[in-house]
Design a protein around this motif. Sequence first.
Motif, PDB file in Angstrom:
ATOM      1  N   ASP A 488       0.804  -1.228   0.000  1.00  0.00           N
ATOM      2  CA  ASP A 488       0.000   0.000   0.000  1.00  0.00           C
ATOM      3  C   ASP A 488       0.829   1.266   0.000  1.00  0.00           C
ATOM      4  OD1 ASP A 488      -2.616  -1.038   0.325  1.00  0.00           O
ATOM      5  OD2 ASP A 488      -2.165  -1.488   2.419  1.00  0.00           O
ATOM      6  N   THR A 489       2.047   1.148   0.518  1.00  0.00           N
ATOM      7  CA  THR A 489       2.820   2.363   0.760  1.00  0.00           C
ATOM      8  C   THR A 489       3.756   2.708  -0.396  1.00  0.00           C
ATOM      9  OG1 THR A 489       4.718   1.257   1.800  1.00  0.00           O
ATOM     10  CG2 THR A 489       2.833   1.756   3.221  1.00  0.00           C
ATOM     11  N   LEU A 490       3.820   1.853  -1.374  1.00  0.00           N
ATOM     12  CA  LEU A 490       4.720   2.125  -2.507  1.00  0.00           C
ATOM     13  C   LEU A 490       3.889   2.842  -3.579  1.00  0.00           C
ATOM     14  CD1 LEU A 490       7.655   1.628  -3.377  1.00  0.00           C
ATOM     15  CD2 LEU A 490       6.907  -0.514  -4.412  1.00  0.00           C
ATOM     16  N   ASN A 491       3.864   4.162  -3.481  1.00  0.00           N
ATOM     17  CA  ASN A 491       2.949   4.957  -4.314  1.00  0.00           C
ATOM     18  C   ASN A 491       3.762   5.684  -5.379  1.00  0.00           C
ATOM     19  OD1 ASN A 491       1.836   5.741  -1.075  1.00  0.00           O
ATOM     20  ND2 ASN A 491       0.904   4.192  -2.378  1.00  0.00           N
ATOM     21  N   LEU A 492       4.012   4.987  -6.460  1.00  0.00           N
ATOM     22  CA  LEU A 492       4.965   5.487  -7.450  1.00  0.00           C
ATOM     23  C   LEU A 492       4.316   6.274  -8.585  1.00  0.00           C
ATOM     24  CD1 LEU A 492       7.089   2.221  -7.674  1.00  0.00           C
ATOM     25  CD2 LEU A 492       7.850   4.393  -6.697  1.00  0.00           C
ATOM     26  N   ASP A 493       3.032   6.098  -8.767  1.00  0.00           N
ATOM     27  CA  ASP A 493       2.371   6.736  -9.901  1.00  0.00           C
ATOM     28  C   ASP A 493       1.723   8.043  -9.452  1.00  0.00           C
ATOM     29  OD1 ASP A 493       0.763   7.544 -11.995  1.00  0.00           O
ATOM     30  OD2 ASP A 493       0.268   5.490 -12.587  1.00  0.00           O
ATOM     31  N   HIS A 494       2.339   9.146  -9.839  1.00  0.00           N
ATOM     32  CA  HIS A 494       1.797  10.441  -9.422  1.00  0.00           C
ATOM     33  C   HIS A 494       1.115  11.143 -10.581  1.00  0.00           C
ATOM     34  CE1 HIS A 494       5.332  10.179  -6.377  1.00  0.00           C
ATOM     35  NE2 HIS A 494       4.373   9.336  -6.111  1.00  0.00           N
ATOM     36  N   GLY A 495       0.550  10.379 -11.451  1.00  0.00           N
ATOM     37  CA  GLY A 495      -0.228  10.987 -12.514  1.00  0.00           C
ATOM     38  C   GLY A 495       0.276  10.695 -13.914  1.00  0.00           C
ATOM     39  N   SER A 496       1.493  10.203 -14.030  1.00  0.00           N
ATOM     40  CA  SER A 496       2.028   9.970 -15.384  1.00  0.00           C
ATOM     41  C   SER A 496       1.431   8.704 -16.002  1.00  0.00           C
ATOM     42  CB  SER A 496       3.545   9.800 -15.331  1.00  0.00           C
ATOM     43  OG  SER A 496       3.856   8.527 -14.781  1.00  0.00           O
ATOM     44  N   GLY A 497       0.977   7.805 -15.153  1.00  0.00           N
ATOM     45  CA  GLY A 497       0.465   6.531 -15.659  1.00  0.00           C
ATOM     46  C   GLY A 497       1.572   5.609 -16.113  1.00  0.00           C
ATOM     47  N   LYS A 498       2.817   5.952 -15.751  1.00  0.00           N
ATOM     48  CA  LYS A 498       3.929   5.142 -16.262  1.00  0.00           C
ATOM     49  C   LYS A 498       4.532   4.199 -15.231  1.00  0.00           C
ATOM     50  CE  LYS A 498       5.450   8.318 -19.829  1.00  0.00           C
ATOM     51  NZ  LYS A 498       6.355   9.441 -20.057  1.00  0.00           N
ATOM     52  N   ALA A 499       4.260   4.450 -13.951  1.00  0.00           N
ATOM     53  CA  ALA A 499       4.890   3.601 -12.931  1.00  0.00           C
ATOM     54  C   ALA A 499       4.421   2.160 -13.107  1.00  0.00           C
ATOM     55  CB  ALA A 499       4.550   4.116 -11.545  1.00  0.00           C
ATOM     56  N   GLU A 500       5.359   1.225 -12.902  1.00  0.00           N
ATOM     57  CA  GLU A 500       5.055  -0.195 -13.148  1.00  0.00           C
ATOM     58  C   GLU A 500       5.490  -1.038 -11.954  1.00  0.00           C
ATOM     59  OE1 GLU A 500       6.003  -0.888 -17.792  1.00  0.00           O
ATOM     60  OE2 GLU A 500       7.598   0.054 -16.639  1.00  0.00           O
ATOM     61  N   SER A 501       4.775  -2.140 -11.752  1.00  0.00           N
ATOM     62  CA  SER A 501       5.139  -3.044 -10.662  1.00  0.00           C
ATOM     63  C   SER A 501       5.680  -4.352 -11.240  1.00  0.00           C
ATOM     64  CB  SER A 501       3.908  -3.348  -9.806  1.00  0.00           C
ATOM     65  OG  SER A 501       4.197  -4.433  -8.945  1.00  0.00           O
ATOM     66  N   VAL A 502       6.943  -4.615 -10.933  1.00  0.00           N
ATOM     67  CA  VAL A 502       7.543  -5.883 -11.364  1.00  0.00           C
ATOM     68  C   VAL A 502       6.890  -7.028 -10.591  1.00  0.00           C
ATOM     69  CG1 VAL A 502       9.674  -7.232 -11.470  1.00  0.00           C
ATOM     70  CG2 VAL A 502       9.725  -4.759 -11.952  1.00  0.00           C
ATOM     71  N   TRP A 503       6.667  -6.779  -9.288  1.00  0.00           N
ATOM     72  CA  TRP A 503       6.041  -7.839  -8.491  1.00  0.00           C
ATOM     73  C   TRP A 503       4.681  -8.216  -9.077  1.00  0.00           C
ATOM     74  CZ3 TRP A 503       1.310  -7.419  -6.053  1.00  0.00           C
ATOM     75  CH2 TRP A 503       0.889  -8.634  -5.488  1.00  0.00           C
ATOM     76  N   CYS A 504       3.902  -7.192  -9.483  1.00  0.00           N
ATOM     77  CA  CYS A 504       2.567  -7.489 -10.002  1.00  0.00           C
ATOM     78  C   CYS A 504       2.656  -8.318 -11.293  1.00  0.00           C
ATOM     79  CB  CYS A 504       1.792  -6.200 -10.237  1.00  0.00           C
ATOM     80  SG  CYS A 504       0.097  -6.509 -10.729  1.00  0.00           S
ATOM     81  N   ALA A 505       3.724  -8.093 -12.050  1.00  0.00           N
ATOM     82  CA  ALA A 505       3.909  -8.913 -13.257  1.00  0.00           C
ATOM     83  C   ALA A 505       4.018 -10.382 -12.866  1.00  0.00           C
ATOM     84  CB  ALA A 505       5.159  -8.465 -13.993  1.00  0.00           C
ATOM     85  N   MET A 506       4.698 -10.626 -11.761  1.00  0.00           N
ATOM     86  CA  MET A 506       4.877 -12.010 -11.299  1.00  0.00           C
ATOM     87  C   MET A 506       3.565 -12.572 -10.754  1.00  0.00           C
ATOM     88  SD  MET A 506       8.500 -11.287  -9.480  1.00  0.00           S
ATOM     89  CE  MET A 506      10.015 -11.089 -10.451  1.00  0.00           C
ATOM     90  N   GLN A 507       2.816 -11.715 -10.080  1.00  0.00           N
ATOM     91  CA  GLN A 507       1.497 -12.144  -9.587  1.00  0.00           C
ATOM     92  C   GLN A 507       0.590 -12.466 -10.780  1.00  0.00           C
ATOM     93  OE1 GLN A 507      -1.131  -9.120  -8.342  1.00  0.00           O
ATOM     94  NE2 GLN A 507      -2.258 -10.389  -6.871  1.00  0.00           N
ATOM     95  N   PHE A 508       0.680 -11.636 -11.808  1.00  0.00           N
ATOM     96  CA  PHE A 508      -0.092 -11.850 -13.038  1.00  0.00           C
ATOM     97  C   PHE A 508       0.256 -13.219 -13.628  1.00  0.00           C
ATOM     98  CE2 PHE A 508      -0.449 -10.689 -17.735  1.00  0.00           C
ATOM     99  CZ  PHE A 508      -1.841 -10.666 -17.761  1.00  0.00           C
ATOM    100  N   CYS A 509       1.549 -13.533 -13.643  1.00  0.00           N
ATOM    101  CA  CYS A 509       1.979 -14.844 -14.176  1.00  0.00           C
ATOM    102  C   CYS A 509       1.352 -15.982 -13.371  1.00  0.00           C
ATOM    103  CB  CYS A 509       3.509 -14.953 -14.149  1.00  0.00           C
ATOM    104  SG  CYS A 509       4.278 -13.911 -15.392  1.00  0.00           S
ATOM    105  N   ARG A 510       1.320 -15.815 -12.045  1.00  0.00           N
ATOM    106  CA  ARG A 510       0.715 -16.874 -11.203  1.00  0.00           C
ATOM    107  C   ARG A 510      -0.767 -17.037 -11.556  1.00  0.00           C
ATOM    108  NH1 ARG A 510       2.561 -21.020  -9.925  1.00  0.00           N
ATOM    109  NH2 ARG A 510       0.620 -21.776 -10.750  1.00  0.00           N
TER     110      ARG A 510
END
Length: 800
Positions: A488-510
């Motif tokens: 919850d605390t890793l808030n990287l997207d401040h409006g650009s829509g470009k921030a990406e989560s590598v972890w979420c990519a792995m969750q997506f794979c699962r």
Amino acid sequence: MPKRQTLSNRLGYYDAAAREYVITRPDTPTPWINYLGAGGYGGIISNTAGGFSFDRDPRNRRVMRYRYNALPLDQPGRYVYLRDQTTGEFWSPTWQPVVARQLDAYECRHGAGYTRITSAYRGIKATLLYFVPLNDSADCAPCELWIMRVKNNSRRPRRLRSFTYAEFCFWDALNDQNNLDWAQHIVHTRFEQDTLLTTTQFRPTTTFFASNVRVTGFDSDRETFVGAYRDLANPTVVETGKPRNTQAARGNNIGSLCHTFTLKPGQEKEIVFILGVTDEPSQIAPTRARYQKSNQVQAAFADLRADWDRYLGSLTVTTPDADTNAMLNVWNPIQCRTTLYWSRFVSAYETGVGRGMGTRDSAQDALATVQSAPERARENLAMLWRLQFNDGHTWHQVFPLTGEGGPGLAAEYPTDPQWFCDDHLWLVIGTLAYVRETGDFAFLDQRIAYADGADDSIERHLVRAIEFTRAHRGPHGLPRAGFSDWDDTLNLDHGSGKAESVWCAMQFCRALLDLAELSDHLGKIGEAETYRALKNEMTEIVNRVAWDGAWYTRAFDDAGLPVGVASECEHQINLLPQAWSVIGEVADAARAHQAMASLHTRLNTPFGIALMDPPYTRGNERVRGTATYPPGAKENGGIFCHANTWAMIAAAQLGLGDLAYQYYRQILPLARQDSEQYAVEPYVYPQNICGPTHPDFGHARNAWLTGTAAWTYVAATQWILGIRATFNGLHIAPCIPQTWDGFRATRQFRGATYDIRVSNPDHLCAGVRAIQVDGNAISGTVVPLFTDGATHRVDVRMGQ
Ligand code: NOJ
């Protein structure tokens, strides 16, 4: 068989025969609490009877007040005062709130759905048993029972008076604190037929408090009962011994019933107190009648225990580690059921007014309860799917009574994305775990409306979830982070829509692999291929853009710069992508071992694995939330227990049984001997432990409502003991410490009972040489399904 045993510390011990945690001193470093109720009416109760109640929704139907930050700690609660009418001396058998009295004996036993506190003072033994009976009658109101037994163990007759104290809340817990003039004008109490009835003039909702014997007197006005500028340690009414029979016309309303009794030496008295709430006041008399007699109350308690026995019976284990046995057979599943009921909504840390049920949280909680509480898990999953929008993302939280969804924390930054990149994917993972366990494929056909209209089958909802992630990808082709991912605390997207989560990519794979497995099982070969192709595409991207040399990058920020890489000064390495590179089957063997070795070297400590390192030492707009915590706290380099479980699973998946078990035992609450430093309950998992960079390294917080509960259970039972449901049968592939000779487990699965005996003659961590089912060898490690409801013996011999 149990060899390894701690189970006790300076403040208490686990009683395996009774399945109770016994607290032997009242002055625990923090209140050590328990939960009452089965997801409807219920509440929390501490080892000194502090706590509160609510009915289904702690925000909208609060029954009792609790003052979270106040001193004295952990007040008010479900109190009884006893007063010796000869000497005028008074005390509380639960110690609080009269803490100046040193009790001659004290013991609190927390069990599954009940708490029993026993004490002695000057020859008077008193026991208070608290529980919420299962409410199966439409004529009765939901309620809790306090059963008080007082025994005269002295040599002279004793004249005693008892006074209860329960402080009532206006049912809207937020307004009870915000709108003091209104709330304190509208609530009033009257006394009718020996019952205190607290209500308003505009709704029938009534809190009732009664006992099963005639009262001597009563009070419902707090200020009269306590007296101005006094507190609960010395209320005027108790000090003088004279109830004032106040029927509060307004103000702070309480439930105080007074009883007078004389006990000869050896004589005992029982009084049953009934506290509940209803919108139909006609239910109050039948509810009282139902718990009038001792045998009725005992029967209700027996029903409650039987319900817990059924729940706890879905899996029992005997391993060489007594702590592990205690956790897996009793307290870990108790905690899992509690999170299933309450997600992160209401606890001694969560005030029950802000968060509601978390989407990602509840979806994960289902993972550990699909086998023991499948109906409730299904109900929760269906509730969560109603939060999904047509585009595939979901609300982040929901208030179950009203069904109202919301974006949670994201609302604080309305210009940032209002969605989280992981919520909807957890729903895929949770739903498939449910179907794998139960074989309830019809659930996939159930039609459920989207939050923004139109309904669809759950199978289509699953597809929408995948489509959302595919459609919301950033410059590298990875899933966009949204407001945040699991952290919850890793808030990287401040409006650009470009921030990406590598972890979420792995969750997506699962999630894709789980869907492919389902499609295979249903014979939908084309779909399975599609899911695998998507998974392979994401795997390729992750390995191309997110391998940092010795571990995986955590994320990319708004500017496309990596987070969680060696070239940074802070946050060089993060636990999540290392463990999930294995769980999501993203890493090849070499990278998987390298990533996990880096995790171990850089993040492991004797109290658990830090979430990341080095922590941020000052506020940091780039990551926002994480850097609000001091170094070593929570997500900023603290030991986030929930995430530790993924390292256990990854280690087990790599066949590293000693390591998986080491990670398991590091955060095993019963194994912590330093209860003063650890501070929280030793029988349930906390959410976080202060990390190595924190001055309070090893100090734990936020016990009970945490994803650690479900995930540790999954890690231990499915990956260390290795007993996993599949669509076709029960997969058995242990990954245990080499020192273990084996273990036993009794597992219910699809109506049959599997009596599993694992032997490890060569002292390996992993590898199954042979499995016999009812004396017949099977090939492979999946024990087939049985539809006969019988018990089947499964002998597993580990070996190369
Ligand atoms: C606690 C929240 O309840 C959970 O949803 C989140 O994943 C963790 N914190 C990590 O930030």
